[in-house]
Write a protein that holds these residues in place. Structure first.
Motif, PDB file in Angstrom:
ATOM      1  N   LEU A  51       2.245   2.473  -3.441  1.00  0.00           N
ATOM      2  CA  LEU A  51       1.350   2.966  -4.481  1.00  0.00           C
ATOM      3  C   LEU A  51       1.692   4.415  -4.820  1.00  0.00           C
ATOM      4  O   LEU A  51       2.108   5.185  -3.959  1.00  0.00           O
ATOM      5  N   ALA A  52       1.502   4.777  -6.079  1.00  0.00           N
ATOM      6  CA  ALA A  52       1.892   6.113  -6.543  1.00  0.00           C
ATOM      7  C   ALA A  52       1.174   7.244  -5.814  1.00  0.00           C
ATOM      8  O   ALA A  52       1.816   8.222  -5.428  1.00  0.00           O
ATOM      9  N   PRO A  53      -0.154   7.188  -5.588  1.00  0.00           N
ATOM     10  CA  PRO A  53      -0.801   8.296  -4.866  1.00  0.00           C
ATOM     11  C   PRO A  53      -0.296   8.445  -3.430  1.00  0.00           C
ATOM     12  O   PRO A  53      -0.152   9.563  -2.932  1.00  0.00           O
ATOM     13  N   VAL A  54      -0.014   7.329  -2.782  1.00  0.00           N
ATOM     14  CA  VAL A  54       0.494   7.384  -1.408  1.00  0.00           C
ATOM     15  C   VAL A  54       1.891   7.985  -1.400  1.00  0.00           C
ATOM     16  O   VAL A  54       2.208   8.846  -0.572  1.00  0.00           O
ATOM     17  N   ALA A  94       3.055  10.029  -3.592  1.00  0.00           N
ATOM     18  CA  ALA A  94       2.921  11.445  -3.936  1.00  0.00           C
ATOM     19  C   ALA A  94       2.537  12.270  -2.717  1.00  0.00           C
ATOM     20  O   ALA A  94       3.113  13.335  -2.478  1.00  0.00           O
ATOM     21  N   VAL A  95       1.587  11.794  -1.937  1.00  0.00           N
ATOM     22  CA  VAL A  95       1.166  12.532  -0.737  1.00  0.00           C
ATOM     23  C   VAL A  95       2.306  12.606   0.272  1.00  0.00           C
ATOM     24  O   VAL A  95       2.549  13.664   0.864  1.00  0.00           O
ATOM     25  N   TYR A 149       0.829  -1.204   0.000  1.00  0.00           N
ATOM     26  CA  TYR A 149       0.000   0.000   0.000  1.00  0.00           C
ATOM     27  C   TYR A 149       0.869   1.262   0.000  1.00  0.00           C
ATOM     28  O   TYR A 149       0.589   2.217  -0.712  1.00  0.00           O
ATOM     29  N   SER A 197       5.575  12.443  -0.334  1.00  0.00           N
ATOM     30  CA  SER A 197       6.659  13.304  -0.804  1.00  0.00           C
ATOM     31  C   SER A 197       6.273  14.775  -0.761  1.00  0.00           C
ATOM     32  O   SER A 197       7.108  15.623  -0.408  1.00  0.00           O
TER      33      SER A 197
END
Length: 49
Positions: A17-20, A22-23, A14, A25
């Motif tokens: 994952l790219a959205p996680v 992104a948030v 989990y 970073s």
């Protein structure tokens, strides 16, 4: 023997994952900027003396 379907394995998947990512970073970048701006407020706009 480790079970490949354990909760830690799913948590690591989990977090990757790219959205996680992104948030996380963006949060780290903003926190770094806020701390730097708090201690050195003039260096962001006037880096040279």
């Amino acid at each position: 023997m480790a079970n490949p379907n354990n909760q830690a394995n799913f948590f690591v998947r989990y977090l990757s994952l790219a959205p996680v990512l992104a948030v996380i970073s963006v949060s780290v970048a903003f926190s770094t900027w806020a701390v730097f701006n708090y201690f050195f407020p003039d260096l962001l706009f006037h880096p040279l003396p």
